[in-house]
Design a protein around this motif. Structure first.
Motif, short mmCIF file in Angstrom:
data_model
loop_
_atom_site.label_atom_id
_atom_site.label_comp_id
_atom_site.label_asym_id
_atom_site.label_seq_id
_atom_site.Cartn_x
_atom_site.Cartn_y
_atom_site.Cartn_z
N PHE A 1 0.43 13.02 24.78
CA PHE A 1 0.84 12.41 25.47
C PHE A 1 1.21 10.84 25.53
O PHE A 1 0.68 9.90 24.58
CB PHE A 1 -0.74 11.38 26.79
CG PHE A 1 -1.13 13.47 27.00
CD1 PHE A 1 -0.84 14.10 27.72
CD2 PHE A 1 -2.42 13.24 25.66
CE1 PHE A 1 -1.83 15.14 28.17
CE2 PHE A 1 -3.08 14.43 26.24
CZ PHE A 1 -3.02 15.72 26.71
N TYR B 1 -2.55 10.06 30.46
CA TYR B 1 -3.19 11.08 31.05
C TYR B 1 -4.93 11.57 30.62
O TYR B 1 -4.99 12.25 31.16
CB TYR B 1 -2.47 11.78 30.73
CG TYR B 1 -2.07 12.52 31.93
CD1 TYR B 1 -2.30 12.25 33.46
CD2 TYR B 1 -2.06 14.34 32.20
CE1 TYR B 1 -1.69 12.76 34.73
CE2 TYR B 1 -2.00 14.73 33.00
CZ TYR B 1 -1.86 14.57 34.72
OH TYR B 1 -2.05 15.19 35.88
N SER C 1 -1.63 18.93 22.55
CA SER C 1 -1.38 18.37 23.47
C SER C 1 -0.73 16.64 23.26
O SER C 1 -1.48 16.15 22.30
CB SER C 1 -1.23 17.98 24.90
OG SER C 1 -1.22 19.78 25.60
N HIS D 1 4.77 13.78 36.46
CA HIS D 1 4.45 12.19 35.40
C HIS D 1 5.74 11.53 35.70
O HIS D 1 6.69 12.34 35.53
CB HIS D 1 3.76 12.24 34.12
CG HIS D 1 3.21 13.15 33.87
ND1 HIS D 1 1.77 13.40 34.38
CD2 HIS D 1 3.49 14.96 32.97
CE1 HIS D 1 1.09 14.65 34.09
NE2 HIS D 1 2.35 15.47 33.02
N GLU E 1 4.34 14.85 27.91
CA GLU E 1 3.91 15.00 27.45
C GLU E 1 4.75 16.61 26.91
O GLU E 1 5.21 16.52 26.90
CB GLU E 1 3.40 15.78 28.75
CG GLU E 1 1.97 17.01 28.74
CD GLU E 1 1.20 16.70 30.14
OE1 GLU E 1 -0.22 16.30 29.93
OE2 GLU E 1 1.74 17.08 30.59
#
Length: 164
Positions: free
Chosen positions: A121, A126, A119, A66, A71
């Motif tokens: 971001f 994303y 997760s 990325h 992340e």
């Protein structure tokens, strides 16, 4: 406006977002089910958060980098294998994996049990990648490595072809 009115107004403006256990947008990508808990709309697009359930023996995306976002992955249950460059790291419940921009990575569930991870971001860009992949499936097309790469390219992400 008086200083008192400004202070009172600024305290009333922020809206608290509460996402209950059955709430959130669900994105199903083959053997992975993702629940978007925060898509960035409540954080000024600074942060998005998703919970993902990876079925046993689920392969992740092609290894990628990325350019514009960090992340993070917090493992809630099971085992998730992170491949970072040419190194594998098996992360179990309670493990946090942070991936800064530019770092090649992918993940998979190599085990016989489901794995659940949270997760993050930062910024949120994303999340749309996962929505795009869901559209590929809804259109009757398979999630090939090329489908991943095509979607990634729209979100400042590229495959780590030097590690293929």
């Amino acid at each position: 406006m008086t200083e008192e009115a400004k202070t009172s107004e600024s305290q009333a403006d922020p809206a608290v977002s509460v996402m209950g256990p059955g709430d959130g947008e669900t994105i199903v990508l083959g053997t992975t089910r993702m629940r978007v808990l925060e898509d960035g709309s409540h954080t000024g697009h600074r942060l998005a958060i998703a919970e993902s359930v990876l079925a046993p023996h689920t392969q992740g995306p092609p290894q990628h980098r990325h350019a514009q976002h960090d992340e993070g992955f917090y493992i809630l249950s099971g085992t998730v294998r992170f491949t970072v460059g040419d190194e594998d790291h098996d992360a179990t419940a309670g493990t946090l994996v942070m991936v800064p921009p530019g770092t090649p990575h992918t993940f998979a569930n190599p085990s016989d049990q489901p794995a659940v991870m949270l997760s993050t971001f930062t910024p949120d860009l994303y999340v749309q990648y996962f929505r795009d992949l869901q559209k590929v499936l809804a259109g009757g097309r398979p999630l090939t490595p090329q489908a991943h790469i095509d979607a990634m390219s729209r979100y400042a992400t590229e495959p780590a072809t030097d590690l293929a």
